[in-house]
Design a protein around this motif. Structure first.
Motif, PDB file in Angstrom:
ATOM      1  N   HIS A  31       0.856  -1.181   0.000  1.00  0.00           N
ATOM      2  CA  HIS A  31       0.000   0.000   0.000  1.00  0.00           C
ATOM      3  C   HIS A  31       0.894   1.232   0.000  1.00  0.00           C
ATOM      4  CE1 HIS A  31      -3.945  -1.874   1.724  1.00  0.00           C
ATOM      5  NE2 HIS A  31      -3.357  -2.664   0.860  1.00  0.00           N
ATOM      6  N   HIS A  32       0.620   2.153  -0.897  1.00  0.00           N
ATOM      7  CA  HIS A  32       1.401   3.388  -0.946  1.00  0.00           C
ATOM      8  C   HIS A  32       0.547   4.530  -0.432  1.00  0.00           C
ATOM      9  CE1 HIS A  32       4.639   5.994  -2.196  1.00  0.00           C
ATOM     10  NE2 HIS A  32       3.738   6.814  -2.710  1.00  0.00           N
ATOM     11  N   GLU A  33       1.065   5.250   0.533  1.00  0.00           N
ATOM     12  CA  GLU A  33       0.366   6.405   1.098  1.00  0.00           C
ATOM     13  C   GLU A  33       0.880   7.652   0.405  1.00  0.00           C
ATOM     14  OE1 GLU A  33      -2.284   8.043   2.607  1.00  0.00           O
ATOM     15  OE2 GLU A  33      -2.059   6.375   4.009  1.00  0.00           O
ATOM     16  N   PRO A  34       0.099   8.207  -0.512  1.00  0.00           N
ATOM     17  CA  PRO A  34       0.649   9.322  -1.295  1.00  0.00           C
ATOM     18  C   PRO A  34       0.972  10.551  -0.464  1.00  0.00           C
ATOM     19  CG  PRO A  34      -1.652   8.876  -1.898  1.00  0.00           C
ATOM     20  CD  PRO A  34      -1.237   7.805  -0.957  1.00  0.00           C
ATOM     21  N   LEU A  35       0.214  10.805   0.595  1.00  0.00           N
ATOM     22  CA  LEU A  35       0.482  11.994   1.405  1.00  0.00           C
ATOM     23  C   LEU A  35       1.881  11.930   2.013  1.00  0.00           C
ATOM     24  CD1 LEU A  35      -0.717  14.620   2.610  1.00  0.00           C
ATOM     25  CD2 LEU A  35      -1.313  13.256   4.625  1.00  0.00           C
ATOM     26  N   ALA A  36       2.261  10.730   2.489  1.00  0.00           N
ATOM     27  CA  ALA A  36       3.547  10.576   3.171  1.00  0.00           C
ATOM     28  C   ALA A  36       4.660  10.114   2.227  1.00  0.00           C
ATOM     29  CB  ALA A  36       3.402   9.582   4.319  1.00  0.00           C
ATOM     30  N   GLY A  37       4.303   9.720   1.019  1.00  0.00           N
ATOM     31  CA  GLY A  37       5.327   9.164   0.135  1.00  0.00           C
ATOM     32  C   GLY A  37       5.872   7.864   0.690  1.00  0.00           C
ATOM     33  N   PRO A 108       2.630 -12.011 -11.494  1.00  0.00           N
ATOM     34  CA  PRO A 108       2.061 -10.710 -11.150  1.00  0.00           C
ATOM     35  C   PRO A 108       0.690 -10.541 -11.803  1.00  0.00           C
ATOM     36  CG  PRO A 108       4.157 -10.485 -12.325  1.00  0.00           C
ATOM     37  CD  PRO A 108       3.830 -11.935 -12.282  1.00  0.00           C
ATOM     38  N   HIS A 109      -0.334 -10.341 -10.982  1.00  0.00           N
ATOM     39  CA  HIS A 109      -1.662 -10.146 -11.554  1.00  0.00           C
ATOM     40  C   HIS A 109      -2.154  -8.771 -11.154  1.00  0.00           C
ATOM     41  CE1 HIS A 109      -2.170 -12.017  -7.604  1.00  0.00           C
ATOM     42  NE2 HIS A 109      -3.330 -11.422  -7.519  1.00  0.00           N
ATOM     43  N   ARG A 110      -2.708  -8.072 -12.061  1.00  0.00           N
ATOM     44  CA  ARG A 110      -3.348  -6.768 -11.904  1.00  0.00           C
ATOM     45  C   ARG A 110      -2.795  -5.931 -10.747  1.00  0.00           C
ATOM     46  NH1 ARG A 110      -5.969  -7.416  -7.627  1.00  0.00           N
ATOM     47  NH2 ARG A 110      -6.968  -9.318  -6.949  1.00  0.00           N
ATOM     48  N   ALA A 111      -2.213  -4.811 -11.073  1.00  0.00           N
ATOM     49  CA  ALA A 111      -1.978  -3.789 -10.070  1.00  0.00           C
ATOM     50  C   ALA A 111      -3.331  -3.128  -9.869  1.00  0.00           C
ATOM     51  CB  ALA A 111      -0.969  -2.773 -10.564  1.00  0.00           C
ATOM     52  N   VAL A 112      -3.875  -3.263  -8.652  1.00  0.00           N
ATOM     53  CA  VAL A 112      -5.219  -2.730  -8.411  1.00  0.00           C
ATOM     54  C   VAL A 112      -5.226  -1.232  -8.652  1.00  0.00           C
ATOM     55  CG1 VAL A 112      -7.013  -2.398  -6.675  1.00  0.00           C
ATOM     56  CG2 VAL A 112      -5.783  -4.562  -6.809  1.00  0.00           C
ATOM     57  N   ARG A 116      -2.114   0.426  -4.472  1.00  0.00           N
ATOM     58  CA  ARG A 116      -2.306  -0.897  -3.868  1.00  0.00           C
ATOM     59  C   ARG A 116      -2.049  -1.953  -4.919  1.00  0.00           C
ATOM     60  NH1 ARG A 116      -7.595  -3.117  -0.678  1.00  0.00           N
ATOM     61  NH2 ARG A 116      -6.783  -5.186  -0.292  1.00  0.00           N
ATOM     62  N   ARG A 117      -1.136  -2.845  -4.616  1.00  0.00           N
ATOM     63  CA  ARG A 117      -0.808  -3.874  -5.579  1.00  0.00           C
ATOM     64  C   ARG A 117      -0.335  -5.115  -4.829  1.00  0.00           C
ATOM     65  NH1 ARG A 117       4.810  -3.040  -6.627  1.00  0.00           N
ATOM     66  NH2 ARG A 117       4.619  -3.454  -8.839  1.00  0.00           N
ATOM     67  N   VAL A 118      -0.422  -6.254  -5.480  1.00  0.00           N
ATOM     68  CA  VAL A 118       0.137  -7.466  -4.895  1.00  0.00           C
ATOM     69  C   VAL A 118       1.647  -7.289  -4.782  1.00  0.00           C
ATOM     70  CG1 VAL A 118       0.603  -9.919  -5.320  1.00  0.00           C
ATOM     71  CG2 VAL A 118      -1.686  -8.993  -5.724  1.00  0.00           C
TER      72      VAL A 118
END
Ligand SMILES: [Zn+2]
Ligand SMILES: [Zn+2]
Length: 346
Positions: A31-37, A108-112, A116-118
């Motif tokens: 999970h990437h939190e864009p606010l915090a980078g 690797p299946h679908r980057a949601v 958020r990605r596997v």
């Protein structure tokens, strides 16, 4: 000036918009939190990790419970490689898949979404001794060199796969450094993303003419070189996060540890062993972490000729606390020069 709404909102909205329930919550995700980078690996399966106590560790023979001891190979997945390679003789080190990975070796299946990605990749355990030892100092020197040559080989295999973006090895030694099992081991990860710490270093290196040369020259000028062995240099960085923080790197550019010579991998082994011996004398209670930073596998031809792989060693002497978490900055109670003096035994 604030960006126009139509420039800023879609990106953040897209980042959060596709948080849907996962069909398999045990598959690790990033999970990437864009606010915090900031990227966080969400890996609920790791909650099931055993520690020594859960395995029933007592004063008895550790071979009765320890999954890393010789004789208990069936308690780990099959090894991907071992030393020596000759299977007719007992192993001295082996690399096995981690039962509780932070990244899954799946197609690797679908980057949601960008957020958020596997977590696709590999997560190995490097079992560094067949015997139930707690310290690298208990491993014979030539066996310890074999461990680093084996790590080099595994990293070369991961680079050759073509589906991974970056790989590295790291060690948690002692409970304050995050080790849950005492049997001497490291971990090796190969990921399909560039981790934040590497992205920061790569961006800085891209903006400099000779980033590592400058770093080594400054250490020489200021008296922060601790030791040199062949083409490898041991130094205290300009901004150490803990007392006695130490970096080891080649003095000439070499982007990938997996491309180094077996002799240089063995020289690194000797220097890590030297460091641990010094740390035990200077701070007997200190746990420590180390990690290898090599360049991401592809896409950085512009800086490959200027990059030096490096091992960062962080003694765990003071805890990471509120100041560090609040600010992203560290406080160290020892000057870098004093750390270098103590490590050299001036
Ligand atoms: Zn063991
Ligand atoms: Zn680094």
């Amino acid at each position: 000036m604030r960006p126009a709404a139509d420039q800023r909102e879609p990106r953040h909205r897209e980042a959060y918009s596709q948080f849907m329930p996962e069909p398999d919550p045990l598959t690790p995700h990033v999970h990437h939190e864009p606010l915090a980078g900031r990227s966080v690996f969400i890996a609920p399966g790791r909650a099931e990790r055993p520690d020594d106590a859960a395995l029933g560790a007592t004063g008895d023979d550790p071979r009765a419970w320890c999954p890393f001891c010789a004789g208990n190979e069936s308690r780990t997945p099959p090894a991907s490689c071992r030393a020596p390679a000759d299977e007719s003789v007992p192993w001295r080190a082996r690399i096995v898949p981690n039962h509780y990975p932070v990244a899954a070796d799946v197609i690797p299946h679908r980057a949601v979404s960008a957020a958020r990605r596997v977590a696709h990749g590999i997560h190995d355990v490097v079992v560094e001794s067949a015997a139930h030892e707690r310290s690298v100092l208990a491993i014979a020197e030539d066996h310890w060199r074999d461990v680093w040559v084996l790590v080099r080989r595994r990293l070369a295999d991961l680079a050759a796969r073509g589906d991974l973006t970056w790989a590295g090895v790291f060690k948690n030694s002692g409970p304050r450094a995050g080790a849950s099992l005492e049997h001497v081991h490291s971990q090796l990860v190969g990921l399909d993303l560039v981790p934040t710490a590497l992205a920061t270093e790569v961006a800085a290196a891209a903006a400099a003419v000779d980033p590592f040369g400058d770093l080594i020259a400054a250490a020489r000028r200021e008296g922060r070189i601790v030791r040199e062995a062949g083409d490898l240099v041991v130094l205290v960085p300009h901004a150490p996060r803990q007392p006695l923080e130490t970096w080891i790197m080649p003095v000439t550019p070499e982007a990938f540890f997996h491309a180094t010579s077996p002799g240089r991998a063995a020289a690194l082994a000797d220097l890590t062993r030297w460091f641990v011996a010094r740390l035990v004398r200077l701070a007997p209670a200190a746990d420590y972490n180390w990690w290898l930073h090599q360049l991401p596998f592809a896409g950085h031809d512009d800086i490959a000729a200027r990059w030096h792989w490096h091992l960062e060693i962080l003694p765990r002497i003071t805890p990471l606390a509120g100041f560090e978490l609040a600010t992203g900055c560290h406080i160290s109670v020892m000057t870098p020069l004093e750390s270098a003096r103590r490590l050299r035994d001036d």
